[in-house]
Design an enzyme around this catalytic site. Structure first.
Site, PDB file in Angstrom:
ATOM      1  N   ASP A 101       0.881  -1.157   0.000  1.00 11.17           N
ATOM      2  CA  ASP A 101       0.000   0.000   0.000  1.00 11.17           C
ATOM      3  C   ASP A 101       0.927   1.217   0.000  1.00 11.17           C
ATOM      4  O   ASP A 101       2.109   1.129   0.367  1.00 11.17           O
ATOM      5  CB  ASP A 101      -0.946   0.004   1.197  1.00 11.17           C
TER       6      ASP A 101
HETATM    7  C1  BGC Z   1      -4.894   3.468  -0.031  1.00 16.48           C
HETATM    8  C2  BGC Z   1      -5.026   2.475  -1.160  1.00 16.48           C
HETATM    9  C3  BGC Z   1      -4.803   3.180  -2.462  1.00 16.48           C
HETATM   10  C4  BGC Z   1      -3.449   3.851  -2.428  1.00 16.48           C
HETATM   11  C5  BGC Z   1      -3.130   4.620  -3.698  1.00 16.48           C
HETATM   12  C6  BGC Z   1      -3.615   4.251  -0.086  1.00 16.48           C
HETATM   13  O1  BGC Z   1      -3.587   5.264   0.852  1.00 16.48           O
HETATM   14  O2  BGC Z   1      -4.972   2.778   1.196  1.00 16.48           O
HETATM   15  O3  BGC Z   1      -6.276   1.859  -1.149  1.00 16.48           O
HETATM   16  O4  BGC Z   1      -4.918   2.288  -3.526  1.00 16.48           O
HETATM   17  O5  BGC Z   1      -3.415   4.777  -1.367  1.00 16.48           O
HETATM   18  O6  BGC Z   1      -3.910   5.754  -3.788  1.00 16.48           O
END
Ligand code: BGC
Length: 800
Positions: free
Chosen positions: A257
């Site tokens: 993530d």
């Molecule tokens: C989120 C993800 C997301 C990623 C990219 C993160 O903060 O938890 O779900 O895909 O950011 O935006």
């Protein structure tokens, strides 16, 4: 041409295609091996992190391309360039209903099609991997991202996730199954430790991922921010290697993530492939150093690089040129999708649908009618290609035969301003029916922040209450991404849960209100009366970086069942403008073993006057079990369309896993011998038909005995009882009634409930510590018979 010839040609061409694809795979794998041989260590390291915000690292010298990843899940949030964050300036794309709405459709075919449309948009906007779906369980009603997740049930979540992935990937675009794993709270999300016991982890939180991986093979899995049992999701070898790869057969790559990595080296050792986004060259240097000093074996790095390149080349080979964004068609499709999600919670006196005959004047009340709330806050925010509004649509499409009035009712930017209510009440009193559009404003539901309560703004609640006082036909039309309290539930005759419906949701709301579409959504999450009634009430969001999953397996309806709490609206509930009758539940056998597949059929009939769709739910209950089990668990479901008077037989298949629990001590799924009740239901609290079957387990499970094994377990097992009889005949003999055998000894439970280690004292050293060692040794190779009762109960099981 004869049938045989056609069949032969068909089979031969199939085999030929398979052989060709195997050849292609082999050529690709050779090419990747050659590339790995040519890559410098620095280059290999660099491939294990993104190039920037959204792309992977290319190596131009060797023609290694890069691919584009973008959020997800309910639409594409594609930044103008891979090195731009893309908030506000993202490319317009179709905003579909969010996951909590999609899950209310319970329609795997429809969600597959949503996936296809999303994949198609990715192709149009050059995106190779869509960052979704999120199959995390809605553990608490307060979860800030509940709008973005499917449901509180693991099977439903996994099946919907798999359908979504298969749909997207059918378009040559990858997905990222997120957030792996036990990511159920937003508070302190970068550090929170999900303190969840192993059984619960498997039965509730891992099952959706397992189903999605085994049924759909997402190209990527996104490792979570949080820790699970103390270890960060990004550096958890049990999750990333043992389960994901070895047990479930995952063939893709794991990405972090965004900014989730703490220890780069540990992450790679655990099975993580790519750190996203590109954080800093310092991180690459750490990795480089680790390989140089032997902390990370170069072979491990090579393997990760091989898997990364496999996905990169696969994505590039499936890139399509010249795909146009089908904005109009997808907008229309988004409306259709949402019309299948809208959930009719209450409809007393058949207030709905709105018909010419019943109503001449309609009051539309609430600022949501003109400023729609249609998606959640955070990384999933899509810039819609267009946005429909309920008031506009009703006026345009239904306004010809009905008079429409409007009152704002509340201000979106002030939750406690009641100044607009009086006017709304006047408008409502003057109409034949009042539609009050209320719910949760955008800032109530957000990634990164959990809710503190489950109330709607005070101004919305008051508005509904006051309107209901003057208008008997008041319909509350709710817009929210997850459950809310409804203090006015008994004051209004009708409640329509409209979720976060995406850019075309307004049209779907109108279609359902006016009966163009018969509502068929059902709740994929329990709506509680009050927060205090919810499963995680004592343990959410956690404290000091630790959240105890104290309710264990009793999540969602499993909890309400166990505690005998009446929810506001139960899991699986949703009404229709018609009625359905369930009859003839049949099972293919009343006695099965865990190796059999049980066929279950049930007939469902539309007994009303309009076409409708029913969601049939199949629950399994283990009547008695060694371990505690929920009263019932959803195992299968189906959505079926029926014309008035029409009846269809729905069939399901249940196999071993559907009867099993996860034995954390033995680290395996066990279907225990005994009776199971199969229920066909219209909701978790509306069981229509039941059948009972008897299952005999044939599992050969090694008996696990150590000095802390309770003597009861040994006494209840035929083989080990014999050992006890040999070792402590005098002590057992002391409990045998006159004229009875040793097997009939009345040993008090008090003694049986002691671990072996205590038995030297209990038997006055008839069993010595040395004897315990001998006994443990003798137990090796013996079999544990999974049964809630003693061994006699399963004596007749024949093992293979
Ligand atoms: C989120 C993800 C997301 C990623 C990219 C993160 O903060 O938890 O779900 O895909 O950011 O935006």
């Amino acid at each position: 041409m004869s049938k045989l010839l056609i069949l032969t040609l068909f089979v031969t061409s199939g085999l030929l295609l398979e052989a060709q694809s195997q050849q292609k795979d082999m050529a690709m794998s050779q090419k990747i091996d050659q590339l790995i041989a040519q890559l410098s260590l620095e280059e290999k390291v660099s491939l294990c992190s993104g190039r920037d915000d959204w792309s992977t690292q290319p190596i131009e010298r060797l023609d290694i391309p890069w691919i584009w990843m973008a959020d997800g899940p309910h639409g594409l949030r594609r930044a103008p360039a891979t090195n731009k964050a893309g908030y506000g300036d993202q490319h317009p794309a179709t905003c579909f209903p969010t996951a909590s709405a999609l899950s209310a459709t319970w329609d795997v075919d429809l969600i597959y099609k949503v996936g296809q449309a999303l994949g198609d948009e990715c192709q149009a906007l050059d995106v190779n991997v869509l960052l979704g779906p999120g199959v995390n369980i809605k553990r608490s009603v307060l979860g800030g991202r509940n709008f973005e997740y499917f449901t509180e049930d693991p099977v439903l979540s996994g099946e919907l996730g798999a359908a979504y992935i298969n749909g997207v990937q059918s378009q040559g675009v990858g997905t990222s199954l997120k957030h792996f794993a036990a990511n159920n709270v937003e508070t302190m999300r970068m550090f929170m430790n999900s303190n969840v016991d192993k059984r619960t982890l498997h039965e509730i939180y891992l099952t959706p991922f397992e189903i999605a991986v085994t049924k759909a093979q997402p190209w990527t899995v996104m490792a979570c921010y949080n820790r699970v049992q103390g270890i960060y999701g990004t550096q958890n070898p049990y999750l990333l290697t043992k389960l994901l790869k070895e047990d479930w057969g995952f063939e893709g790559i794991v990405i972090s993530d965004w900014f989730a990595i703490i220890d780069r080296v540990e992450a790679l050792k655990a099975g993580m492939h790519i750190e996203m986004p590109h954080v800093s060259s310092v991180n690459d240097e750490i990795l480089l150093e680790a390989v140089k000093n032997g902390a990370l074996k170069e072979a491990v790095l090579d393997n990760l690089v091989r898997e990364i390149l496999t996905i990169v080349f696969k994505a590039k080979s499936l890139d399509k040129e010249g795909v146009e964004l089908k904005a109009e068609a997808h907008h229309a499709f988004a409306r259709e999708v949402h019309s299948q999600a809208i959930t009719l919670l209450k409809n007393d006196n058949k207030v709905l649908p709105i018909s010419k005959k019943k109503y001449k004047k309609i009051a539309v009340i609430g600022e949501f009618a003109t400023s729609p709330r249609y998606q959640g806050n955070g990384s999933s925010e899509v810039k819609p290609t267009q946005l429909d509004k309920v008031l506009d649509i009703i006026e345009k499409e239904y306004g010809k035969w009905v008079e429409i009035t409007y009152a704002q009712g509340y201000k979106l930017n002030n939750d406690v301003d009641f100044s607009l209510i009086a006017e709304a009440v006047k408008v409502a009193a003057d109409a034949d029916i009042a539609l009050v559009l209320a719910g949760l404003p955008l800032h109530y539901e957000s990634e990164g922040i959990d809710r503190k309560h489950i109330d709607m703004p005070a101004s919305h609640n008051k508005l509904i209450e006051e309107v209901a006082k003057v208008q008997g036909n008041t319909v509350a039309v709710l817009t929210n991404g997850s459950a809310v309290a409804m203090p006015w539930v008994n004051d209004v005759p009708a409640i329509l849960e409209a979720w976060l419906g995406g850019q075309a949701g307004a049209g779907a709301v109108a279609d359902v209100l006016f009966g163009t579409v018969n509502p068929s959504g059902k709740l994929a999450e329990t709506f509680p009366v009050r927060l205090a009634d919810t499963p995680a009430a004592f343990n959410f969001p956690g404290e000091q970086g630790d959240v105890l999953y104290g309710e264990r397996i009793f999540v969602g309806y499993r909890y309400y069942d166990e505690k005998q709490i009446e929810p506001l609206f139960p899991f699986g509930h949703g009404l229709s403008y018609t009625n359905f009758e369930y009859t003839d539940l049949n099972v293919s056998a009343s006695q099965i073993t865990d190796k059999d597949v049980l066929k279950v059929t049930v007939a469902v009939k539309n007994t009303g006057e309009v076409l409708g769709k029913e969601i049939v739910q199949l629950y399994v209950s283990d009547k008695e079990c060694t371990l505690q089990r929920p009263m019932k668990e959803l195992k299968k479901f189906a959505k079926v369309e029926l014309a008035p008077g029409e009846s269809k037989e729905i069939s399901f298949e249940l196999a071993k896993r559907d009867f099993s629990y996860f034995d954390a001590k033995r680290n395996r799924w066990i279907a225990e011998s005994g009776e199971f009740v199969i229920s066909a239901a219209a909701s978790s609290r509306d069981i229509r038909q039941t059948e009972t079957i008897n299952l005999k387990s044939t599992q050969q499970i090694p008996l696990m005995v150590d000095e802390y094994t309770f003597v009861k377990a040994l006494w209840d097992n035929k083989e080990t009882r014999e050992l006890l009889k040999e070792m402590i005949p005098n002590w057992i003999g002391g409990w045998v009634p006159e004229g009875k055998t040793m097997d009939e000894a009345n040993i008090p439970g008090f003694f049986l409930e002691h671990p072996l280690i205590k038995f030297p004292y209990i038997t006055n050293n008839e069993m010595t510590h040395k004897d315990i060692e001998v006994l443990i040794e003798k137990c090796h190779g013996m079999t544990y018979l999974p049964s809630y009762k003693s061994f006699e109960d399963v004596e007749n099981v024949s093992f293979e």
